[in-house]
Design a protein around this motif. Structure first.
Motif, PDB file in Angstrom:
ATOM      1  N   PRO A 102      49.479  25.580  45.893  1.00  0.00           N
ATOM      2  CA  PRO A 102      49.685  25.178  47.280  1.00  0.00           C
ATOM      3  C   PRO A 102      51.128  25.300  47.775  1.00  0.00           C
ATOM      4  N   THR A 103      52.109  25.517  46.878  1.00  0.00           N
ATOM      5  CA  THR A 103      53.501  25.632  47.329  1.00  0.00           C
ATOM      6  C   THR A 103      53.686  26.873  48.185  1.00  0.00           C
ATOM      7  N   GLY A 104      53.147  27.988  47.734  1.00  0.00           N
ATOM      8  CA  GLY A 104      53.271  29.237  48.467  1.00  0.00           C
ATOM      9  C   GLY A 104      51.920  29.763  48.889  1.00  0.00           C
ATOM     10  N   ASN A 105      51.869  31.057  49.172  1.00  0.00           N
ATOM     11  CA  ASN A 105      50.600  31.652  49.612  1.00  0.00           C
ATOM     12  C   ASN A 105      50.310  32.972  48.917  1.00  0.00           C
ATOM     13  N   ILE A 106      50.909  33.169  47.727  1.00  0.00           N
ATOM     14  CA  ILE A 106      50.670  34.429  47.034  1.00  0.00           C
ATOM     15  C   ILE A 106      50.781  34.217  45.527  1.00  0.00           C
ATOM     16  N   ASP A 107      49.887  34.853  44.806  1.00  0.00           N
ATOM     17  CA  ASP A 107      49.932  34.793  43.356  1.00  0.00           C
ATOM     18  C   ASP A 107      50.652  36.036  42.854  1.00  0.00           C
ATOM     19  N   LEU A 108      51.060  35.988  41.620  1.00  0.00           N
ATOM     20  CA  LEU A 108      51.846  37.051  41.029  1.00  0.00           C
ATOM     21  C   LEU A 108      51.154  38.407  41.083  1.00  0.00           C
ATOM     22  N   ASP A 109      49.868  38.439  40.759  1.00  0.00           N
ATOM     23  CA  ASP A 109      49.170  39.732  40.739  1.00  0.00           C
ATOM     24  C   ASP A 109      49.165  40.382  42.111  1.00  0.00           C
ATOM     25  N   GLU A 110      48.947  39.612  43.166  1.00  0.00           N
ATOM     26  CA  GLU A 110      48.980  40.171  44.513  1.00  0.00           C
ATOM     27  C   GLU A 110      50.404  40.586  44.899  1.00  0.00           C
ATOM     28  N   ALA A 111      51.388  39.780  44.508  1.00  0.00           N
ATOM     29  CA  ALA A 111      52.771  40.117  44.826  1.00  0.00           C
ATOM     30  C   ALA A 111      53.159  41.464  44.221  1.00  0.00           C
ATOM     31  N   PHE A 112      52.720  41.724  42.986  1.00  0.00           N
ATOM     32  CA  PHE A 112      53.023  43.015  42.366  1.00  0.00           C
ATOM     33  C   PHE A 112      52.418  44.176  43.153  1.00  0.00           C
ATOM     34  N   THR A 113      51.263  43.969  43.781  1.00  0.00           N
ATOM     35  CA  THR A 113      50.644  45.061  44.545  1.00  0.00           C
ATOM     36  C   THR A 113      51.419  45.380  45.820  1.00  0.00           C
ATOM     37  N   LEU A 114      52.241  44.437  46.288  1.00  0.00           N
ATOM     38  CA  LEU A 114      52.987  44.635  47.528  1.00  0.00           C
ATOM     39  C   LEU A 114      54.401  45.167  47.311  1.00  0.00           C
ATOM     40  N   LEU A 115      54.781  45.310  46.030  1.00  0.00           N
ATOM     41  CA  LEU A 115      56.125  45.780  45.720  1.00  0.00           C
ATOM     42  C   LEU A 115      56.078  47.061  44.906  1.00  0.00           C
ATOM     43  N   ASP A 116      57.061  47.912  45.102  1.00  0.00           N
ATOM     44  CA  ASP A 116      57.201  49.113  44.283  1.00  0.00           C
ATOM     45  C   ASP A 116      57.524  48.712  42.850  1.00  0.00           C
ATOM     46  N   ASN A 117      57.265  49.620  41.912  1.00  0.00           N
ATOM     47  CA  ASN A 117      57.489  49.331  40.492  1.00  0.00           C
ATOM     48  C   ASN A 117      58.950  49.078  40.140  1.00  0.00           C
ATOM     49  N   ASP A 118      59.876  49.525  40.984  1.00  0.00           N
ATOM     50  CA  ASP A 118      61.288  49.291  40.671  1.00  0.00           C
ATOM     51  C   ASP A 118      61.751  47.890  41.054  1.00  0.00           C
ATOM     52  N   LYS A 119      60.893  47.123  41.700  1.00  0.00           N
ATOM     53  CA  LYS A 119      61.223  45.751  42.090  1.00  0.00           C
ATOM     54  C   LYS A 119      60.580  44.782  41.100  1.00  0.00           C
ATOM     55  N   GLY A 120      61.290  43.727  40.776  1.00  0.00           N
ATOM     56  CA  GLY A 120      60.778  42.744  39.848  1.00  0.00           C
ATOM     57  C   GLY A 120      60.472  41.421  40.521  1.00  0.00           C
ATOM     58  N   LEU A 121      59.798  40.559  39.765  1.00  0.00           N
ATOM     59  CA  LEU A 121      59.417  39.240  40.258  1.00  0.00           C
ATOM     60  C   LEU A 121      59.849  38.174  39.264  1.00  0.00           C
ATOM     61  N   ILE A 122      60.165  37.018  39.801  1.00  0.00           N
ATOM     62  CA  ILE A 122      60.502  35.844  39.000  1.00  0.00           C
ATOM     63  C   ILE A 122      59.636  34.697  39.507  1.00  0.00           C
ATOM     64  N   GLY A 123      59.022  33.972  38.606  1.00  0.00           N
ATOM     65  CA  GLY A 123      58.236  32.810  39.001  1.00  0.00           C
ATOM     66  C   GLY A 123      56.865  32.820  38.368  1.00  0.00           C
ATOM     67  N   GLY A 124      55.901  32.293  39.100  1.00  0.00           N
ATOM     68  CA  GLY A 124      54.514  32.335  38.673  1.00  0.00           C
ATOM     69  C   GLY A 124      53.897  31.004  38.292  1.00  0.00           C
ATOM     70  N   ILE A 125      54.716  30.048  37.825  1.00  0.00           N
ATOM     71  CA  ILE A 125      54.157  28.743  37.470  1.00  0.00           C
ATOM     72  C   ILE A 125      54.397  27.805  38.649  1.00  0.00           C
ATOM     73  N   GLU A 126      53.366  27.537  39.382  1.00  0.00           N
ATOM     74  CA  GLU A 126      53.441  26.726  40.605  1.00  0.00           C
ATOM     75  C   GLU A 126      53.861  25.293  40.253  1.00  0.00           C
ATOM     76  N   PRO A 127      54.797  24.695  41.003  1.00  0.00           N
ATOM     77  CA  PRO A 127      55.366  23.396  40.647  1.00  0.00           C
ATOM     78  C   PRO A 127      54.368  22.255  40.470  1.00  0.00           C
ATOM     79  N   THR A 128      53.451  22.080  41.389  1.00  0.00           N
ATOM     80  CA  THR A 128      52.528  20.946  41.235  1.00  0.00           C
ATOM     81  C   THR A 128      51.580  21.167  40.072  1.00  0.00           C
ATOM     82  N   PHE A 129      51.181  22.426  39.842  1.00  0.00           N
ATOM     83  CA  PHE A 129      50.364  22.727  38.672  1.00  0.00           C
ATOM     84  C   PHE A 129      51.145  22.383  37.410  1.00  0.00           C
ATOM     85  N   TYR A 130      52.390  22.817  37.341  1.00  0.00           N
ATOM     86  CA  TYR A 130      53.237  22.596  36.170  1.00  0.00           C
ATOM     87  C   TYR A 130      53.324  21.101  35.845  1.00  0.00           C
ATOM     88  N   GLU A 131      53.461  20.313  36.876  1.00  0.00           N
ATOM     89  CA  GLU A 131      53.590  18.874  36.686  1.00  0.00           C
ATOM     90  C   GLU A 131      52.275  18.231  36.251  1.00  0.00           C
TER      91      GLU A 131
END
Length: 181
Positions: A102-131
């Motif tokens: 619920p913190t954001g509106n996109i999961d990692l797999d979808e984010a990768f589809t919106l970026l070229d392969n030369d761009k990277g991502l950091i994150g993936g563990i949603e804060p409230t889930f983590y807690e």
């Protein structure tokens, strides 16, 4: 912007001048990369505003930084699904804090589809889930994130910020899981 567009644009021009000067100074440091907290989210900025005013400045920073063989990381947490295609057109190297709901509106797999392969991502563990998750749920999530990001530029991290309720045991468990892969 609606009532006083000239004033806002004048302010943005001054902000750009100062930020570009900051980059000129920073690229001569020993730092290998830079992260900026522009904090894009469609809860704060529209895609049209981002396209017209924000993206060109970010792109300029990236080009300046790349001339010094350094990296540019864009901190953007929250509602970024509609901004990622625009970020993809800038000279950033990574987007930091991919935040699933619920913190954001996109999961990692979808984010990768919106970026070229030369761009990277950091994150993936949603804060409230983590807690709130148990250790089995955490292991399942970490395994999923690592498997689906294989072959991509990715740094596993909590999304946005780590809530104070996340235990030290959970932090150690993420490390254990990753080392076991």
């Amino acid at each position: 912007m609606y009532d006083f567009p000239e004033v806002v644009e004048e302010c943005l021009a001054v902000m750009e001048k100062v930020s570009v000067r900051s980059v000129e100074i920073s690229v001569n440091s020993e730092a290998e990369g830079f992260i900026f907290w522009e904090d894009s989210s469609t809860t704060n900025i529209s895609p049209d505003f981002f396209r017209k005013y924000t993206a060109p400045v970010i792109h300029k920073w990236g080009e300046m930084i790349h001339k010094h063989d350094k990296y540019l990381i864009h901190h953007a947490c929250g509602q970024i699904r509609d901004l990622l295609p625009l970020m993809n057109k800038t000279a950033i190297d990574m987007v930091e804090s991919i935040s699933p709901p619920p913190t954001g509106n996109i999961d990692l797999d979808e984010a990768f589809t919106l970026l070229d392969n030369d761009k990277g991502l950091i994150g993936g563990i949603e804060p409230t889930f983590y807690e709130q998750c148990n250790m089995n749920e955490l292991e399942e999530r970490v395994n999923y994130l690592c498997s689906m990001s294989k072959g991509r530029k990715f740094i596993l991290a909590n999304s946005d910020s780590c809530p104070p309720g996340v235990t030290y045991e959970k932090l150690k468990e993420v490390g254990r899981i990753v080392r076991s892969l």
